[in-house]
Design an enzyme around this catalytic site. Structure first.
Site, PDB file in Angstrom:
ATOM      1  N   ASP A   1      50.112  91.638  11.492  1.00 32.83           N
ATOM      2  CA  ASP A   1      49.770  90.521  12.275  1.00 32.83           C
ATOM      3  C   ASP A   1      50.516  90.579  13.678  1.00 32.83           C
ATOM      4  OD1 ASP A   1      52.566  88.890  12.118  1.00 32.83           O
ATOM      5  OD2 ASP A   1      52.120  89.722   9.994  1.00 32.83           O
TER       6      ASP A   1
ATOM      7  N   MET B   1      62.072  91.720   8.877  1.00 26.27           N
ATOM      8  CA  MET B   1      63.227  91.050   8.235  1.00 26.27           C
ATOM      9  C   MET B   1      64.207  91.707   7.364  1.00 26.27           C
ATOM     10  SD  MET B   1      61.125  87.781   6.587  1.00 26.27           S
ATOM     11  CE  MET B   1      62.807  86.937   6.183  1.00 26.27           C
ATOM     12  N   GLU B   2      64.187  93.284   7.612  1.00 26.50           N
ATOM     13  CA  GLU B   2      65.142  93.813   6.835  1.00 26.50           C
ATOM     14  C   GLU B   2      65.617  95.054   7.333  1.00 26.50           C
ATOM     15  OE1 GLU B   2      62.493  91.782   4.430  1.00 26.50           O
ATOM     16  OE2 GLU B   2      61.869  93.502   5.428  1.00 26.50           O
TER      17      GLU B   2
ATOM     18  N   GLU C   1      53.651  97.779  -2.372  1.00 25.02           N
ATOM     19  CA  GLU C   1      53.992  99.313  -1.605  1.00 25.02           C
ATOM     20  C   GLU C   1      54.660 100.107  -2.791  1.00 25.02           C
ATOM     21  OE1 GLU C   1      54.494  98.718   2.955  1.00 25.02           O
ATOM     22  OE2 GLU C   1      55.837  97.341   1.915  1.00 25.02           O
TER      23      GLU C   1
ATOM     24  N   GLY D   1      55.275  92.283  12.138  1.00 23.89           N
ATOM     25  CA  GLY D   1      54.573  91.547  13.312  1.00 23.89           C
ATOM     26  C   GLY D   1      54.619  92.058  14.343  1.00 23.89           C
TER      27      GLY D   1
END
Length: 253
Positions: A220, A196-197, A16, A82
């Site tokens: 996902d 996660m961030e 990215e 996700g």
């Protein structure tokens, strides 16, 4: 929303960031806190692009360095997540209206999910910046064949992607089992996606009073198949979405 000043672009994955840097005609690297920060312009607007690194502590360090060393006026975060909520499918985009840490638990001293000494568990994003990012996301998904290419659309079945707005939750583990995904849905039924961030960056921006917004491509369903073709999805879909969303965003300023 003010349209002047310097925008910090935080990318979750190297692919990215590379897609972002390809749009900057004049980027110059500066190394701070073991990270490469790329200072340049996008459609004439000052930007500083950087890789978040993985996990809440690393992302918080990145955000603090952006603010302290580069004097940015806002942070825009792109990445993957996700999908949790029903109807949030692979290839959809989720624009956050708030973040929380799903693994924060200082009970019984504080309620589960509440960040100690803050008196809150959720950190809101900037409404104006978030709406501008959502509009850019809608423009990006309006023509997936153009944004992603026919091969990617066919491979990942992305014929009719949607843009969702709502709660994103963050934690220091990759949610990749159906059981854990179900537990998150039970505990946080309004959560749209998990990563996660983002919650760490949201908390840092809250502390500094800095506008923050984030968009995540759903890679996902945070279940037992979450690892399948993840890196290919980043390369073929998420990185292209990130660049297209930011292109629409900066064009609109």
């Amino acid at each position: 929303m003010k349209t002047h000043g310097r925008t910090g672009i935080v990318a979750a994955m190297q692919q990215e960031l590379s897609a972002v840097l390809a749009r900057l005609p004049d980027e110059q690297r500066q190394r701070v806190a073991g990270r490469d920060f790329w200072v340049g312009h996008w459609h004439g607007h000052e930007v500083v692009a950087v890789l978040s690194r993985v996990g809440k502590v690393a992302a918080a360090t990145t955000a603090a360095a952006l603010i302290e060393r580069f004097g940015i006026d806002r942070i825009v975060f792109t990445g993957t997540a996700g999908g949790l909520a029903e109807g949030v499918r692979v290839g959809d985009l989720v624009v956050a209206d708030a973040f929380m840490q799903h693994d924060m638990d200082a009970s019984p001293l504080f309620p589960r999910f509440e960040v100690p000494l803050y008196g809150q568990s959720r950190f809101a994003v900037d409404a104006g910046l978030s709406q501008a990012l959502a509009q850019a996301a809608r423009s990006a998904v309006a023509a997936p064949m153009v944004t992603l290419g026919a091969d990617a659309v066919a491979e990942f079945g992305l014929g009719a992607p949607r843009v969702h707005q709502g709660l994103i939750v963050s934690g220091d583990r990759f949610v990749a089992t159906s059981a854990e995904s179900a537990a998150l849905r039970a505990a946080l039924p309004d959560a749209l996606a998990v990563e996660m961030e983002g919650a760490a960056v949201a908390q840092v921006c809250h502390d500094y009073g800095l506008p923050f917004a984030a968009v995540r491509t759903v890679s996902d369903r945070a279940d037992d198949a979450a690892h399948v073709d993840f890196m290919r999805f980043i390369d073929q879909v998420a990185s292209r979405y990130s660049a297209a969303i930011l292109e629409h965003y900066f064009e609109s300023l």
